[in-house]
Design a protein around this motif. Sequence first.
Motif, PDB file in Angstrom:
ATOM      1  N   GLU A 169       0.824  -1.215   0.000  1.00 17.84           N
ATOM      2  CA  GLU A 169       0.000   0.000   0.000  1.00 17.84           C
ATOM      3  C   GLU A 169       0.856   1.261   0.000  1.00 17.84           C
ATOM      4  O   GLU A 169       1.511   1.590   0.992  1.00 17.84           O
ATOM      5  N   GLY A 172      -1.579   7.169  -2.493  1.00 17.04           N
ATOM      6  CA  GLY A 172      -1.253   8.566  -2.746  1.00 17.04           C
ATOM      7  C   GLY A 172       0.053   8.805  -3.478  1.00 17.04           C
ATOM      8  O   GLY A 172       0.316   9.932  -3.906  1.00 17.04           O
ATOM      9  N   THR A 173       0.877   7.791  -3.631  1.00 15.89           N
ATOM     10  CA  THR A 173       2.121   7.968  -4.388  1.00 15.89           C
ATOM     11  C   THR A 173       2.459   6.680  -5.122  1.00 15.89           C
ATOM     12  O   THR A 173       2.043   5.599  -4.693  1.00 15.89           O
ATOM     13  N   GLY A 195      -1.375  -0.993  -4.504  1.00 17.13           N
ATOM     14  CA  GLY A 195      -2.156   0.241  -4.609  1.00 17.13           C
ATOM     15  C   GLY A 195      -1.283   1.438  -4.345  1.00 17.13           C
ATOM     16  O   GLY A 195      -0.416   1.418  -3.460  1.00 17.13           O
ATOM     17  N   VAL A 198      -1.452   4.900  -9.093  1.00 16.67           N
ATOM     18  CA  VAL A 198      -1.753   4.460 -10.461  1.00 16.67           C
ATOM     19  C   VAL A 198      -2.700   5.496 -11.058  1.00 16.67           C
ATOM     20  O   VAL A 198      -3.774   5.753 -10.506  1.00 16.67           O
TER      21      VAL A 198
HETATM   22  C1  1GP Z   1      -5.612   3.218  -1.648  1.00 17.56           C
HETATM   23  O1  1GP Z   1      -4.261   1.488  -2.575  1.00 17.56           O
HETATM   24  C2  1GP Z   1      -5.322   2.355  -2.833  1.00 17.56           C
HETATM   25  O2  1GP Z   1      -5.929   2.420  -0.548  1.00 17.56           O
HETATM   26  C3  1GP Z   1      -5.141   3.139  -4.105  1.00 17.56           C
HETATM   27  O3  1GP Z   1      -4.191   4.171  -3.978  1.00 17.56           O
HETATM   28  O4  1GP Z   1      -5.589   6.208  -4.122  1.00 17.56           O
HETATM   29  O5  1GP Z   1      -3.124   6.289  -4.647  1.00 17.56           O
HETATM   30  O6  1GP Z   1      -4.749   5.163  -6.186  1.00 17.56           O
HETATM   31  P1  1GP Z   1      -4.417   5.545  -4.776  1.00 17.56           P
END
Ligand code: 1GP
Length: 238
Positions: A169, A172-173, A195, A198
């Motif tokens: 995780e 945000g980056t 995540g 992206v």
């Molecule tokens: C957030 O992993 C997810 O919990 C997706 O990340 O919001 O940066 O796309 P983003």
Amino acid sequence: MADGGVKLSQIFKAWRHVFKLDPDRELSDEQLEAICLSGSDAILVGGSSGVTYDNTVELMSRIRRYELPCAQEVSTLDSVVPGFDLYLIPMVLNTHQAEWIVGHHRAGLESYGEVIPWDLIASEGYIVLHADSTVAQLTGADCSLDAGEAAACARLADKLMRLPIVYVEYSGTYGDLDLVREVRRVTDEASVFYGGGVRDYDTARAAAEAADTIVVGNIIYDDLKAALDTVRGVHSIS
Ligand code: 1GP
């Protein structure tokens, strides 16, 4: 949807692209339709702040008009809503704060242990790596892990705890895909979710080459067309 003896890890392995929708943020009906008909494999509903029972019910009922699977990622006990296909329970593996590994979980089981639909429940072994993110600050995650340390977390989840999901995780980056590849290399049974950051066809394609499943969140609310392109990016290598 977990009926018929299908292992949860097999369900997750079949998910290559997931949109994560935040009940605390606005989407028009047209935007939601575009997301749900995009070719993404599933919708995850959840967020790190501002998630309530009411805003979760409202979003779930709107997503329910569409056929794709819809799972709730549970962040607070009082926002758990019946009616999702699956419930994903995060356990943060790189924090010293036990409440985020087992504490809130145990409290939930003390209240609801007798009524939980266990065949719909899957735990996620979270490795939280973006220090400025809400989830990192909330959970006190140690985001300084190198690839070897992240791989140890992955083995903890996959081998010792036998969790069906290892979730890298970077919310945000855009993260270190070499680290993600190392996590995936040492993970056998669990599906490796990635995540964070992206935001278009190319970032989706590269992340999807490193992980089993990519999760796309923020860009949905910033640039929906770019968010929809992430599905094509993943499909380009599927
Ligand atoms: C957030 O992993 C997810 O919990 C997706 O990340 O919001 O940066 O796309 P983003």
